[in-house]
Design a protein around this motif. Sequence first.
Motif, PDB file in Angstrom:
ATOM      1  N   ARG A 116      -9.761  30.403 -64.014  1.00  0.00           N
ATOM      2  CA  ARG A 116     -10.120  30.687 -62.611  1.00  0.00           C
ATOM      3  C   ARG A 116     -10.873  29.500 -62.008  1.00  0.00           C
ATOM      4  NH1 ARG A 116      -9.373  31.590 -57.905  1.00  0.00           N
ATOM      5  NH2 ARG A 116     -10.848  32.763 -56.697  1.00  0.00           N
ATOM      6  N   LEU A 117     -11.738  28.865 -62.802  1.00  0.00           N
ATOM      7  CA  LEU A 117     -12.456  27.689 -62.334  1.00  0.00           C
ATOM      8  C   LEU A 117     -11.471  26.587 -61.972  1.00  0.00           C
ATOM      9  CD1 LEU A 117     -14.943  25.996 -61.759  1.00  0.00           C
ATOM     10  CD2 LEU A 117     -15.106  25.512 -64.217  1.00  0.00           C
ATOM     11  N   LYS A 118     -10.454  26.419 -62.794  1.00  0.00           N
ATOM     12  CA  LYS A 118      -9.445  25.400 -62.514  1.00  0.00           C
ATOM     13  C   LYS A 118      -8.744  25.698 -61.190  1.00  0.00           C
ATOM     14  CE  LYS A 118      -5.676  22.824 -64.596  1.00  0.00           C
ATOM     15  NZ  LYS A 118      -4.945  22.556 -65.818  1.00  0.00           N
ATOM     16  N   GLN A 119      -8.426  26.963 -60.936  1.00  0.00           N
ATOM     17  CA  GLN A 119      -7.809  27.333 -59.660  1.00  0.00           C
ATOM     18  C   GLN A 119      -8.728  26.982 -58.488  1.00  0.00           C
ATOM     19  OE1 GLN A 119      -7.009  31.524 -60.162  1.00  0.00           O
ATOM     20  NE2 GLN A 119      -4.920  31.144 -60.876  1.00  0.00           N
ATOM     21  N   CYS A 120     -10.021  27.267 -58.635  1.00  0.00           N
ATOM     22  CA  CYS A 120     -10.988  26.953 -57.584  1.00  0.00           C
ATOM     23  C   CYS A 120     -11.038  25.451 -57.327  1.00  0.00           C
ATOM     24  CB  CYS A 120     -12.383  27.446 -57.944  1.00  0.00           C
ATOM     25  SG  CYS A 120     -12.558  29.227 -58.018  1.00  0.00           S
ATOM     26  N   LEU A 121     -11.109  24.677 -58.392  1.00  0.00           N
ATOM     27  CA  LEU A 121     -11.159  23.223 -58.255  1.00  0.00           C
ATOM     28  C   LEU A 121      -9.882  22.679 -57.624  1.00  0.00           C
ATOM     29  CD1 LEU A 121     -12.847  22.245 -61.629  1.00  0.00           C
ATOM     30  CD2 LEU A 121     -13.874  22.174 -59.345  1.00  0.00           C
ATOM     31  N   MET A 122      -8.737  23.218 -58.007  1.00  0.00           N
ATOM     32  CA  MET A 122      -7.477  22.753 -57.441  1.00  0.00           C
ATOM     33  C   MET A 122      -7.377  23.102 -55.951  1.00  0.00           C
ATOM     34  SD  MET A 122      -6.247  20.998 -59.812  1.00  0.00           S
ATOM     35  CE  MET A 122      -4.660  20.565 -59.147  1.00  0.00           C
ATOM     36  N   LYS A 123      -7.942  24.230 -55.551  1.00  0.00           N
ATOM     37  CA  LYS A 123      -7.952  24.600 -54.136  1.00  0.00           C
ATOM     38  C   LYS A 123      -8.839  23.634 -53.344  1.00  0.00           C
ATOM     39  CE  LYS A 123      -7.093  27.028 -50.528  1.00  0.00           C
ATOM     40  NZ  LYS A 123      -6.023  26.477 -49.720  1.00  0.00           N
ATOM     41  N   ILE A 124      -9.979  23.280 -53.903  1.00  0.00           N
ATOM     42  CA  ILE A 124     -10.846  22.296 -53.253  1.00  0.00           C
ATOM     43  C   ILE A 124     -10.103  20.969 -53.120  1.00  0.00           C
ATOM     44  CG2 ILE A 124     -12.946  20.900 -53.517  1.00  0.00           C
ATOM     45  CD1 ILE A 124     -14.228  23.368 -54.874  1.00  0.00           C
ATOM     46  N   LEU A 125      -9.449  20.552 -54.193  1.00  0.00           N
ATOM     47  CA  LEU A 125      -8.693  19.306 -54.181  1.00  0.00           C
ATOM     48  C   LEU A 125      -7.585  19.353 -53.125  1.00  0.00           C
ATOM     49  CD1 LEU A 125      -8.411  16.557 -55.599  1.00  0.00           C
ATOM     50  CD2 LEU A 125      -6.789  17.637 -57.155  1.00  0.00           C
TER      51      LEU A 125
ATOM     52  N   ASP B  78      -7.538  21.078 -50.385  1.00  0.00           N
ATOM     53  CA  ASP B  78      -8.129  20.976 -49.055  1.00  0.00           C
ATOM     54  C   ASP B  78      -8.605  19.558 -48.747  1.00  0.00           C
ATOM     55  OD1 ASP B  78      -7.565  23.548 -48.376  1.00  0.00           O
ATOM     56  OD2 ASP B  78      -9.606  24.293 -48.544  1.00  0.00           O
ATOM     57  N   ILE B  79      -9.163  18.873 -49.753  1.00  0.00           N
ATOM     58  CA  ILE B  79      -9.639  17.509 -49.526  1.00  0.00           C
ATOM     59  C   ILE B  79      -8.475  16.555 -49.275  1.00  0.00           C
ATOM     60  CG2 ILE B  79     -10.788  15.522 -50.572  1.00  0.00           C
ATOM     61  CD1 ILE B  79     -12.432  17.523 -52.247  1.00  0.00           C
ATOM     62  N   VAL B  80      -7.461  16.630 -50.115  1.00  0.00           N
ATOM     63  CA  VAL B  80      -6.388  15.637 -50.110  1.00  0.00           C
ATOM     64  C   VAL B  80      -5.280  15.957 -49.111  1.00  0.00           C
ATOM     65  CG1 VAL B  80      -4.602  14.573 -51.552  1.00  0.00           C
ATOM     66  CG2 VAL B  80      -6.864  14.991 -52.489  1.00  0.00           C
ATOM     67  N   LEU B  81      -4.940  17.213 -48.943  1.00  0.00           N
ATOM     68  CA  LEU B  81      -3.780  17.571 -48.122  1.00  0.00           C
ATOM     69  C   LEU B  81      -4.146  18.222 -46.786  1.00  0.00           C
ATOM     70  CD1 LEU B  81      -1.558  19.013 -50.984  1.00  0.00           C
ATOM     71  CD2 LEU B  81      -1.394  16.761 -49.930  1.00  0.00           C
TER      72      LEU B  81
ATOM     73  N   SER C  61     -10.112  24.969 -45.858  1.00  0.00           N
ATOM     74  CA  SER C  61     -10.490  23.749 -45.137  1.00  0.00           C
ATOM     75  C   SER C  61     -11.763  23.958 -44.338  1.00  0.00           C
ATOM     76  CB  SER C  61      -9.359  23.307 -44.223  1.00  0.00           C
ATOM     77  OG  SER C  61      -9.597  22.000 -43.788  1.00  0.00           O
ATOM     78  N   ILE C  62     -12.866  23.960 -45.020  1.00  0.00           N
ATOM     79  CA  ILE C  62     -14.132  24.367 -44.427  1.00  0.00           C
ATOM     80  C   ILE C  62     -14.816  23.273 -43.622  1.00  0.00           C
ATOM     81  CG2 ILE C  62     -14.622  26.302 -45.927  1.00  0.00           C
ATOM     82  CD1 ILE C  62     -16.120  24.460 -47.732  1.00  0.00           C
ATOM     83  N   SER C  63     -14.111  22.677 -42.767  1.00  0.00           N
ATOM     84  CA  SER C  63     -14.557  21.779 -41.705  1.00  0.00           C
ATOM     85  C   SER C  63     -15.252  20.522 -42.173  1.00  0.00           C
ATOM     86  CB  SER C  63     -15.429  22.539 -40.697  1.00  0.00           C
ATOM     87  OG  SER C  63     -16.763  22.618 -41.130  1.00  0.00           O
ATOM     88  N   ASP C  64     -15.914  19.908 -41.224  1.00  0.00           N
ATOM     89  CA  ASP C  64     -16.499  18.592 -41.431  1.00  0.00           C
ATOM     90  C   ASP C  64     -17.732  18.607 -42.325  1.00  0.00           C
ATOM     91  OD1 ASP C  64     -14.587  17.557 -39.787  1.00  0.00           O
ATOM     92  OD2 ASP C  64     -15.821  17.659 -38.002  1.00  0.00           O
ATOM     93  N   ASP C  65     -18.288  19.771 -42.607  1.00  0.00           N
ATOM     94  CA  ASP C  65     -19.510  19.811 -43.391  1.00  0.00           C
ATOM     95  C   ASP C  65     -19.369  19.066 -44.713  1.00  0.00           C
ATOM     96  OD1 ASP C  65     -20.720  21.274 -41.449  1.00  0.00           O
ATOM     97  OD2 ASP C  65     -20.436  23.209 -42.430  1.00  0.00           O
ATOM     98  N   ILE C  66     -18.239  19.191 -45.363  1.00  0.00           N
ATOM     99  CA  ILE C  66     -18.052  18.473 -46.619  1.00  0.00           C
ATOM    100  C   ILE C  66     -16.812  17.602 -46.598  1.00  0.00           C
ATOM    101  CG2 ILE C  66     -16.802  20.318 -47.808  1.00  0.00           C
ATOM    102  CD1 ILE C  66     -18.496  19.371 -50.313  1.00  0.00           C
ATOM    103  N   PHE C  67     -15.761  18.032 -45.937  1.00  0.00           N
ATOM    104  CA  PHE C  67     -14.510  17.288 -45.976  1.00  0.00           C
ATOM    105  C   PHE C  67     -14.388  16.280 -44.850  1.00  0.00           C
ATOM    106  CE2 PHE C  67     -13.180  21.320 -48.180  1.00  0.00           C
ATOM    107  CZ  PHE C  67     -13.474  20.810 -49.418  1.00  0.00           C
ATOM    108  N   GLY C  68     -15.367  16.235 -43.958  1.00  0.00           N
ATOM    109  CA  GLY C  68     -15.365  15.249 -42.891  1.00  0.00           C
ATOM    110  C   GLY C  68     -15.970  13.936 -43.357  1.00  0.00           C
ATOM    111  N   LEU C  69     -16.059  13.750 -44.655  1.00  0.00           N
ATOM    112  CA  LEU C  69     -16.609  12.527 -45.218  1.00  0.00           C
ATOM    113  C   LEU C  69     -15.700  11.336 -44.917  1.00  0.00           C
ATOM    114  CD1 LEU C  69     -17.382  13.954 -48.770  1.00  0.00           C
ATOM    115  CD2 LEU C  69     -19.056  13.528 -46.966  1.00  0.00           C
ATOM    116  N   GLU C  70     -16.272  10.147 -44.995  1.00  0.00           N
ATOM    117  CA  GLU C  70     -15.441   8.949 -44.860  1.00  0.00           C
ATOM    118  C   GLU C  70     -14.382   8.972 -45.954  1.00  0.00           C
ATOM    119  OE1 GLU C  70     -17.580   5.270 -44.728  1.00  0.00           O
ATOM    120  OE2 GLU C  70     -19.154   6.144 -43.499  1.00  0.00           O
ATOM    121  N   LEU C  71     -13.275   8.292 -45.685  1.00  0.00           N
ATOM    122  CA  LEU C  71     -12.139   8.313 -46.598  1.00  0.00           C
ATOM    123  C   LEU C  71     -12.519   7.892 -48.017  1.00  0.00           C
ATOM    124  CD1 LEU C  71      -9.162   8.908 -46.849  1.00  0.00           C
ATOM    125  CD2 LEU C  71      -8.688   6.574 -46.149  1.00  0.00           C
ATOM    126  N   GLY C  72     -13.332   6.870 -48.164  1.00  0.00           N
ATOM    127  CA  GLY C  72     -13.730   6.409 -49.499  1.00  0.00           C
ATOM    128  C   GLY C  72     -14.478   7.479 -50.274  1.00  0.00           C
TER     129      GLY C  72
END
Length: 175
Positions: A20-29, A31-34, A148-159
Amino acid sequence: MEATELCDAYGYQYGIQPARLKQCLMKILEDIVLVTPINEATARFIQKGLTVYRYIFDEPNPFKGVFSGRSNHALDLPYLFGSASTFAGVENKDWEQNIQDSLQRKWLLFAHGIPPWSSLSDGKFLVFGPRGTVSEHYTTELISKSLSISDDIFGLELGYRAELSMLVWKHARLL
């Protein structure tokens, strides 16, 4: 965003099972990447006055293999470019054929300059799947389709986003 909010948003809880942790991490990934870059690009296009037609491909993978039963990146390509025989031998050929016919028809409309469905400017997007369905949804439903929980975490600079992606991927691979 607080770490606890992030954990809650993605279903992480203390003592979670590794699968389940892996599923959570993959969902975060995901949202970040795609998802986040798509959200950012569509918002910019709309701000420039361009018409944007967005779709989400949510049909589970009908083919045997590691991604079987889960929708995954680029799965729409066999539906778009494949023939009817692409889905020979799958469990629910009618579902897959419905998605394929609809996706191909709508892409042909788009290629000929004909609106294939309502645009994001109209407040709508299209969802292919699950189980062979094709339906328009209001943009207010985008959150439920992908966090995709907005700019709070995923609005980071590309690097920084790339570093975070690699960190999440490394941890997910360990599970």
